[in-house]
Structure formats: structure tokens, C-alpha cells
Write a protein that holds these residues in place. Structure first.
Motif, short mmCIF file in Angstrom:
data_model
loop_
_atom_site.label_atom_id
_atom_site.label_comp_id
_atom_site.label_asym_id
_atom_site.label_seq_id
_atom_site.Cartn_x
_atom_site.Cartn_y
_atom_site.Cartn_z
N LEU A 74 0.94 -1.49 -0.26
CA LEU A 74 0.02 -0.28 0.03
C LEU A 74 0.84 1.16 0.05
O LEU A 74 0.31 1.66 -0.26
CB LEU A 74 -0.69 0.47 0.75
N GLY A 75 1.81 1.15 0.61
CA GLY A 75 3.03 2.60 0.51
C GLY A 75 3.36 2.25 -0.98
O GLY A 75 3.57 4.07 -1.09
N LEU A 76 3.20 1.60 -2.10
CA LEU A 76 3.56 2.02 -3.47
C LEU A 76 2.16 1.99 -4.15
O LEU A 76 2.71 2.55 -5.08
CB LEU A 76 4.54 0.95 -3.18
N ALA A 77 1.53 1.39 -4.09
CA ALA A 77 0.32 1.35 -4.74
C ALA A 77 -0.90 2.55 -5.60
O ALA A 77 -1.09 2.96 -4.02
CB ALA A 77 -0.21 -0.03 -4.58
N HIS A 78 -1.10 2.79 -6.69
CA HIS A 78 -2.04 3.61 -6.66
C HIS A 78 -3.67 2.72 -6.78
O HIS A 78 -4.38 3.12 -6.60
CB HIS A 78 -2.12 3.26 -8.14
N ARG A 121 -10.47 -15.32 -4.57
CA ARG A 121 -12.04 -14.40 -5.21
C ARG A 121 -11.62 -12.91 -4.94
O ARG A 121 -10.70 -12.89 -3.20
CB ARG A 121 -13.06 -14.82 -4.60
N ILE A 122 -11.64 -12.47 -5.60
CA ILE A 122 -11.40 -10.74 -5.30
C ILE A 122 -12.38 -10.59 -4.27
O ILE A 122 -13.60 -10.43 -4.19
CB ILE A 122 -11.06 -9.93 -6.13
N ARG A 123 -12.07 -9.38 -3.16
CA ARG A 123 -12.98 -9.48 -2.09
C ARG A 123 -12.53 -7.78 -1.78
O ARG A 123 -13.26 -7.26 -1.26
CB ARG A 123 -12.36 -9.96 -0.84
N PHE A 124 -11.68 -7.16 -2.57
CA PHE A 124 -11.89 -5.79 -2.59
C PHE A 124 -11.34 -5.06 -4.41
O PHE A 124 -10.40 -5.81 -3.69
CB PHE A 124 -11.20 -5.10 -1.64
N SER A 125 -11.76 -4.46 -4.97
CA SER A 125 -10.62 -4.03 -6.17
C SER A 125 -11.30 -2.09 -5.88
O SER A 125 -12.13 -1.87 -5.84
CB SER A 125 -11.47 -4.63 -7.09
N GLY A 126 -10.19 -1.34 -5.08
CA GLY A 126 -10.10 -0.29 -5.70
C GLY A 126 -9.18 0.90 -5.31
O GLY A 126 -8.27 0.24 -5.28
#
Length: 103
Positions: A57-61, A70-75
């Protein structure tokens, strides 16, 4: 680290990094993070798969959380940084049914 260096020398358009922190001392990881950030800011697409959310999360947009395939969160990663309970609830989903609620 050698594989990452070899990849960067070839100036790729996209870079896939699977578990940057795996097997590396925390001090080494903390030195690699600015390098990955610079690579991403230079226009290279970076897909980072990382078990330590704070590193990713320190690197990501953008961020995606998968659990049980399964994808539980995408944003936006900023949404997870601002609302850590979303990240905590994703980790707490372990053991839930595959049909469990998505974040």
C-alpha cells in the motif's frame, strides 16, 4: 535481488514482482521500496504481489485483495490506507465460505 536487477536493466514496460519481501531482511526491503517507486514513476507498469500490506500500500495506486481465489476488494490503495478496517476485515475472512460477502 539479482533477478530484480536483471529485470530493471532490460527497461521493461511492465514489471511483475511476486513477494518482494520474501526472504529479504527488512532493511533490504526498505531500500528496495524507493527503487520500485522510482521505476513506477518513470512510466513502467508495476504489478506487486505482496503479503505485507503496508509494503504494497505504500507503493500502490490501486489495490486488490484476494482470499480463497476470489477478489474481496478492488479499488484505490488510498481507500485501504484511509480505512484500515477494510484491510483487517479481508484478513478476517479467512475460513469463510467461498460464497461469503465481498468487501
Amino acid at each position: 535481488m539479482v533477478v530484480l536487477a536483471q529485470a530493471l536493466i532490460s527497461q521493461p514496460r511492465y514489471l511483475l514482482i511476486d513477494e518482494l519481501s520474501l526472504g529479504l531482511a527488512p532493511v533490504v526491503v526498505s531500500r528496495l521500496i524507493p527503487v520500485i517507486r522510482t521505476v513506477a514513476e518513470s512510466g513502467t507498469g508495476v504489478l506487486l504481489i505482496e503479503q505485507f500490506a503496508t509494503v504494497a500500500l505504500g507503493l500502490a495506486h490501486r489495490a486488490h485483495i484476494m482470499e480463497g481465489g476470489r477478489i474481496r476488494f478492488s479499488g484505490l490503495a488510498s481507500e485501504l490506507r484511509e480505512h484500515p478496517e477494510l484491510l483487517s476485515s479481508a484478513y478476517l475472512l479467512r475460513g469463510s465460505s467461498p460464497q461469503g460477502p465481498a468487501l
